[in-house]
Design an enzyme around this catalytic site. Structure first.
Site, PDB file in Angstrom:
ATOM      1  N   GLU A  52     -21.400  -6.867  39.864  1.00  0.00           N
ATOM      2  CA  GLU A  52     -21.599  -6.542  41.282  1.00  0.00           C
ATOM      3  C   GLU A  52     -23.010  -6.907  41.739  1.00  0.00           C
ATOM      4  OE1 GLU A  52     -23.621  -3.576  42.189  1.00  0.00           O
ATOM      5  OE2 GLU A  52     -23.032  -2.002  40.777  1.00  0.00           O
ATOM      6  N   LYS A 189     -22.666   8.630  38.186  1.00  0.00           N
ATOM      7  CA  LYS A 189     -24.068   8.967  38.433  1.00  0.00           C
ATOM      8  C   LYS A 189     -24.258  10.483  38.435  1.00  0.00           C
ATOM      9  CE  LYS A 189     -25.041   4.839  41.201  1.00  0.00           C
ATOM     10  NZ  LYS A 189     -23.688   4.256  41.306  1.00  0.00           N
TER      11      LYS A 189
END
Length: 768
Positions: A52, A189
């Site tokens: 990405e 995360k």
């Protein structure tokens, strides 16, 4: 046809599931460009890993972001995969970016309008002709569209803290339900609500597996989160198997493969977590937590400030780790696609049926391609009692018989008869546009074999005209085989690219240029190769290709997978390989691999023991296996193993010798060979260094009742071996499977010895 259409068509031809119609995309002129390197990789079924670009545009400062992106691409390449960094440039989706395009996204001082692109932002970004960094969700979409099966990133988006009230849930999660891609990440995360994220993924039906021995879900900067998942995978092969299984079942969802941060960065995890908690509190106090997609970049930037850059180093480490693992998984997945799938039941369990497919039906790729000679064999034999002196200047009474022949053709027929699948074996061979060529084509079809690999040329079809006396001994003959040596490598590669078989077998009749092209293609594509030496003279035709590979070959992968020399051909290959211009055994790579085998005193003791064994337990007149030592057969075979991984040595009435080099980088695993070596007194298993292992085994000859014709027995052996290998791709990894494959091959050779034909029709009754 556009680049997009060609690439996706190639993916679909090998079983990838792109979610959009290629015709529709071409018709609509979709704003998507696939980089030529990615296009070629997809078209030729090389492993590809998507990367990405949000980390470039919004994750790291310039120029760290640019350098990191290049590093990740290089790490993916180191595994044998091709990196496909995905982003949007000027309103066009780019699958694979040039360095200048990467820098354009990375330098936000010069390019401040670059945007962060999730699913909802794709059309607006393209419509406004803007630049954008793709998030996990957008990258998943474009990877699935192109047929890319693996995507490596850092942390996955998830349910934000307080998400039960705000409904702030990343689009990444739902995208995994409709993109059949393996997402390799370092977990979720730690700024998010990990528990609710896992619950939501469970609700969506997305498999979540950890990578490694533990099932503890990683928390980005930390290897532990306090949450367990139900599954884990220990290595790239296991992870690839999950993706392959979902592909086999036609499932359209992805898999989250959570790889914990490397252990050396774990020690700073607790201090980083304290900074995470502080940054989250600050975001709630200053209102940043309510600003949507701006929250994550702000939090990560603040965490870097609070940790004095320690979090940045950890972030880089985990990204490099997932890129490495992603590349390894992609390689293993592509290998699984290239291997034939064993049927659910054995042909012996159900009545044999002739396939209803016709050769003008839709294209069906072959699992095995056999490249080389097809010929018409004409044998003239004098009647018993004829005066042999008259044969020089006159004719004698006798019989003339015409049969099909040629090494490659014989191997292909044998494989076809044993495996009993009319589409599995492709004979790739040139024939002339003449009567003999038409005969070859018609007879091939009449046996139910596919004939789409018979390539017509303006040269004469190969003919071998032999004259034998009344006792069957060859007096003289003429072999017109020029068409084989002129077989164009371009034509061969065109067919191989089209079929992408699991195995390519080829004979020594081909030109050096064609052999080199075949070996180069197969080596680069991870396709198994099988070399049939054909004769003493032609047995060394493989050496130029080996010499070309040796300077840059992977130590774990030999240039040639299999070869089937007889004793004389083995000695010739070995002798010439040691001489100029090849001098292969003076090469540093050869020394390194031989050193890895570590064949010491125990191996020599085992070899001396084996040499004292009788060739046959039922026929003492055949003597013992002393030729292994006295004629140096074992030594020659072992010295060739760095270049040919599996040597299947045909020893005539002395049986078969198999010598092979195994490699397993998982040193903690006990292989089937280590478990079984003590159970056979005709087998040597020598464990070397760094995962290397050498296996040497003798298989006694089978009894022979009658010999009608020696032509084609060796080819029948090879064809049967290849058929068995297609059905059981792991046969060389298991002692019992190896015994079965050699037994079937020997029985095929015995049947052909008792037949007047080059390949006995009775091979169709063999069970594998």
């Amino acid at each position: 046809m556009t680049i997009l259409t060609r690439s996706i068509s190639a993916c679909l031809s090998r079983g990838h599931r792109a979610r959009f119609s290629t015709a529709t995309l071409a018709h609509r002129n979709a704003p998507l460009d696939i980089h030529p390197e990615i296009q070629e990789a997809l078209a030729t079924n090389k492993p590809v890993v998507a990367l990405e670009t949000t980390l470039v545009t919004h994750g790291f400062p310039y120029p760290v972001n640019y350098d990191l992106s290049l590093d990740l691409e290089e790490i993916v390449r180191s595994t044998g995969s091709i990196p496909a960094t995905i982003g949007i440039i000027g309103g066009r989706v780019k699958i694979g970016l040039e360095k200048s395009e990467l820098e354009r996204l990375a330098d936000r001082v010069r390019n401040p309008s670059v945007v962060k692109v999730s699913r909802r932002d794709i059309a607006p970004t393209i419509g406004a002709r803007m630049d954008g960094g793709t998030t996990c969700s957008a990258t998943l979409i474009f990877a699935a569209l192109a047929g890319i099966k693996v995507f490596a990133t850092g942390g996955l988006g998830g349910v934000h803290r307080g998400g039960q009230d705000s409904m702030d849930i990343s689009a990444d999660l739902f995208e995994l339900t409709r993109c059949p891609v393996g997402l390799v990440s370092s977990g979720v995360k730690s700024i998010l609500d990990i528990g609710r994220t896992l619950e939501y993924l469970e609700t969506l039906g997305v498999p979540v597996v950890t990578y490694g021995k533990s099932r503890e879900f990683p928390a980005f900067f930390s290897r532990s989160s306090g949450f367990q998942v139900p599954w884990n995978v220990a290595n790239p092969s296991a992870a690839a198997k999950l993706l392959h299984t979902q592909w086999q079942l036609g499932m359209n969802n992805g898999i989250l493969i959570a790889a914990p941060i490397p252990e050396e960065h774990e020690k700073v995890g607790s201090s980083i977590q304290q900074a995470v908690d502080q940054a989250v509190r600050e975001s709630e106090e200053n209102g940043m937590s309510k600003r949507g997609k701006e929250v994550t970049p702000w939090l990560l930037s603040r965490i870097v400030e609070l940790t004095g850059g320690e979090s940045l180093d950890s972030n880089v480490a985990l990204l490099k780790n997932t890129a490495l693992i992603g590349g390894q998984i992609a390689v293993q997945y592509q290998k699984m696609l290239s291997e034939p799938t064993a049927p659910a039941s054995s042909p012996a369990d159900k009545p044999r049926e002739r396939s209803s497919k016709r050769h003008n039906d839709p294209f069906v790729p072959a699992q095995l391609a056999v490249v080389g000679s097809s010929a018409i064999d004409i044998t003239a034999q004098a009647n018993k009692g004829s005066d042999p002196n008259l044969a020089t200047h006159s004719t004698v009474p006798g019989s003339v018989e015409m049969t099909l022949g040629g090494v490659a053709r014989n191997i292909a027929e044998a494989s076809h008869r044993v495996i009993r699948d009319p589409n599995s074996t492709l004979l790739l061979s040139p024939i002339g546009n003449d009567a003999f060529g038409r005969l070859l084509e018609d007879e091939t079809r009449s046996m139910g074999m596919r004939s789409d690999g018979l390539v017509k040329t303006n040269l004469k079809t190969s003919v071998c005209n032999m004259f034998v006396d009344a006792e069957g001994h060859l007096l003289t003959g003429v072999a017109d085989m020029g068409i084989i040596e002129a077989f164009d490598e371009t034509t061969v590669l065109e067919h191989l690219r089209k079929h992408k078989p699991a195995i390519v077998a080829f004979d020594g009749n081909l030109s050096h240029a064609t052999i080199e092209s075949v070996v180069q293609f197969c080596y680069s594509e991870g396709i198994k190769t099988f070399f049939e030496p054909t004769s003493i003279t032609k047995s060394t035709a493989i050496l130029p290709s080996i010499q070309e590979r040796v300077t840059r070959m992977d130590p774990t992968v030999s240039p040639i997978t299999f070869a089937s020399p007889n004793l004389l051909e083995l000695a010739q290959i070995y002798r010439v390989a040691r001489e100029e211009p090849y001098d292969l055994m003076a090469h540093p790579m050869w020394w390194k691999l031989v050193d890895g085998m570590a064949l010491g005193q125990q191996y020599r003791t085992d070899l001396e023991r084996l040499a004292r064994k009788a060739v046959s337990t039922v026929d003492p007149s055949k003597g013992n296996l002393s030729f292994l030592v006295e004629k140096g057969i074992a030594s020659m075979a072992v010295n060739l193993l760095p270049f040919i991984q599996h040597l299947i040595i045909k020893c005539g009435n002395l049986g078969v010798i198999v010598a092979m080099r195994k490699y397993d980088d998982d040193l903690s695993k006990v292989s089937a060979w280590e478990q079984e070596h003590v159970r056979s007194d005709r087998r040597i298993v020598a464990q070397g260094k760094w995962g290397h292992m050498v296996v040497l085994q003798h298989f006694p000859p089978l009894p022979i009742d009658t010999i009608a014709n020696v032509t084609g027995a060796g080819d029948s052996f090879v064809g049967s071996f290849l058929a068995h290998l297609l059905r059981q791709p792991q046969s060389m990894d298991d002692p019992k499977l190896l015994e079965a494959i050699i037994d079937t091959a020997q029985r095929a050779a015995v049947l052909t010895l008792g037949s007047q034909r080059a390949v006995s029709p009775a091979l169709s009754d063999l069970q594998i």
